[in-house]
Scaffold this motif. Structure first.
Motif, short mmCIF file in Angstrom:
data_model
loop_
_atom_site.label_atom_id
_atom_site.label_comp_id
_atom_site.label_asym_id
_atom_site.label_seq_id
_atom_site.Cartn_x
_atom_site.Cartn_y
_atom_site.Cartn_z
N GLU A 236 0.83 -1.21 0.00
CA GLU A 236 0.00 0.00 0.00
C GLU A 236 0.87 1.25 0.00
N HIS A 240 0.77 4.28 -2.76
CA HIS A 240 0.57 5.69 -2.40
C HIS A 240 1.69 6.53 -3.00
N SER A 267 -7.24 -0.48 0.63
CA SER A 267 -7.96 0.38 1.56
C SER A 267 -8.80 1.40 0.81
N GLN A 268 -9.77 1.95 1.50
CA GLN A 268 -10.59 3.00 0.88
C GLN A 268 -9.76 4.22 0.56
N ALA A 269 -8.77 4.51 1.41
CA ALA A 269 -7.90 5.66 1.13
C ALA A 269 -7.13 5.45 -0.17
N LEU A 270 -6.63 4.24 -0.39
CA LEU A 270 -5.91 3.98 -1.63
C LEU A 270 -6.86 4.01 -2.83
N ARG A 272 -9.52 5.82 -3.17
CA ARG A 272 -9.83 7.22 -3.47
C ARG A 272 -8.67 7.90 -4.18
N LEU A 273 -7.44 7.65 -3.69
CA LEU A 273 -6.27 8.27 -4.32
C LEU A 273 -6.12 7.80 -5.76
#
Length: 408
Positions: A236, A240, A267-270, A272-273
């Motif tokens: 991850e 990023h 992940s949701q953060a990844l 979204r990015l």
């Protein structure tokens, strides 16, 4: 021999590097030894009956509950007072201790092979039986790198503390075993120098060169691919970094380029990015080969890691050119400019990618030489033979020292 193998997770589905290694080695040894495997699984193991029929016995243990959100953060805070690193304590359970104890009481084993560092204490229950530990990574080194790249002083301090705990735990755990296995000569040297270990051997990671082979399927022009379990922090972190710093440089040079991030549990953060940057995120897929087949190049921009990357071996086996960081390719017998391109700074990495995308001759040469390398050095059958020999040697030496017979 009768061999008890302790794994953190039963290796089905084979969707992580550790599971792939375990499954490929043990499936090749199951016809030579009576292997009992015990590991965590959310089911009772019955769903793996057909895949595991080569084994003598399979024991599934319910995994410890892994909290999320506020409860996970509470566990992290509580771990400050624990002598154990969190990456070890979260995998400990009474159920696993009971399962291992019962097996040791019910059956006689010639060897115990612990395939996961957090389970080392359960292997130690097998008093008087020769024991082997596989170090898939030098775990303390991995945590040291995490601390180096951590964002924010609080997180950096926490991960530095985890590194100190892991180094202490890893050193003491390794000394519980008659022999330790590293996946590269580099890791073996680290285990010897950092922990003073004497009995260390190398069993390389490998790839099934029949399963992963060049295809005639057309590539997608400009397509890049990264494969890996996205719930493993180094993967991850790499994505990023790639999406934020490397991908814009690639698109500036090659506007038609596209990128697929292939692997379970992003992940949701990844997500979204990657959505913001225009990268495709697949989540878990049943087979990575169709995605590799589409790739014009495979990228491995890791800055944190340990062991060696099966994703590189799989890409090379399919004849794909690989662009990697030096950490990503660490421990592999690669040569920069011959069978791989290595770059660490974002602009240099993007330039290496652009070279491959614009130079078909370079891409073909890297791919062909990468395939030659894995055929020559990283075949699973050769590694399984080496593990077989090591098992016999460790069991024979230890039993001879105690005057006990081995049940060949």
């Amino acid at each position: 021999m009768n061999v008890l193998v302790l794994v953190r997770d039963l290796p089905w589905p084979p969707n992580t590097g550790a599971r792939l290694r375990t499954l490929n080695l043990l499936s090749r040894l199951a016809h030579r030894h009576r292997i009992t495997m015990v590991g965590y699984s959310r089911g009772d193991g019955a769903e793996y009956a057909s895949q595991a029929e080569e084994l003598h016995c399979l024991v599934a243990v319910p995994p410890p509950h892994q909290p999320s959100g506020l409860r996970m953060h509470a566990q992290l805070v509580a771990n400050v007072a624990s002598p154990l690193p969190y990456a070890v304590s979260k995998h400990l359970s009474i159920a696993m201790r009971q399962a291992v104890t019962a097996l040791l009481e019910e059956r006689e084993f010639d060897l115990v092979h612990c395939d996961s560092l957090p389970l080392a204490g359960y292997a130690a229950l097998a008093t008087g039986i020769p024991k082997v530990l596989t170090e898939h990574n030098v775990e303390a080194e991995l945590w040291q790198r995490r601390a180096k790249h951590a964002a924010g002083s609080l997180r950096r301090a926490f991960e530095r503390m985890q590194y100190v705990k892991m180094r202490r735990f890893e050193a003491s755990a390794c000394r519980l075993f008659d022999h330790c296995i590293a996946v590269s000569e580099l890791d073996a040297a680290t285990l010897r120098t950092a922990y003073g270990l004497r009995n260390v051997s190398v069993i390389l990671n490998g790839v099934d060169t029949d399963l992963f082979a060049p295809t005639q399927a057309p590539t997608v022009p400009g397509r890049l691919v990264f494969t890996g379990s996205m719930d493993w922090f180094p993967n991850e972190d790499a994505m990023h970094l790639f999406a934020s710093s490397i991908w814009p440089e690639i698109r500036r040079r090659r506007p038609h380029a596209s990128m697929a991030v292939v692997g379970r549990r992003p992940s949701q953060a990844l997500r979204r990015l990657c959505a913001d940057k225009g990268l495709l995120v697949t989540g878990e897929v049943p087979d990575v080969r169709p995605y590799l087949a589409e790739a014009e190049a495979v990228v491995v921009p890791l800055r944190i890691g340990g062991g060696t990357r099966l994703k590189i071996l799989e890409a090379m086996a399919m004849g794909k050119p690989v662009i990697s960081s030096t950490v990503g390719a660490e421990g592999l017998a690669v040569t920069n400019g011959r069978d791989i391109l290595l770059a660490d700074e974002p602009a240099e990495f993007a330039e290496a990618v652009a070279r491959v995308l614009t130079n078909p001759g370079l891409a073909r040469s890297l791919g062909a030489r990468g395939r030659e390398l894995v055929e020559r050095t990283y075949d699973w059958s050769a590694q399984a033979n080496a593990l077989h020999d090591l098992w016999l040697r460790v069991a024979g030496v230890a039993r001879a020292a105690h005057g006990a017979p081995v049940s060949w």
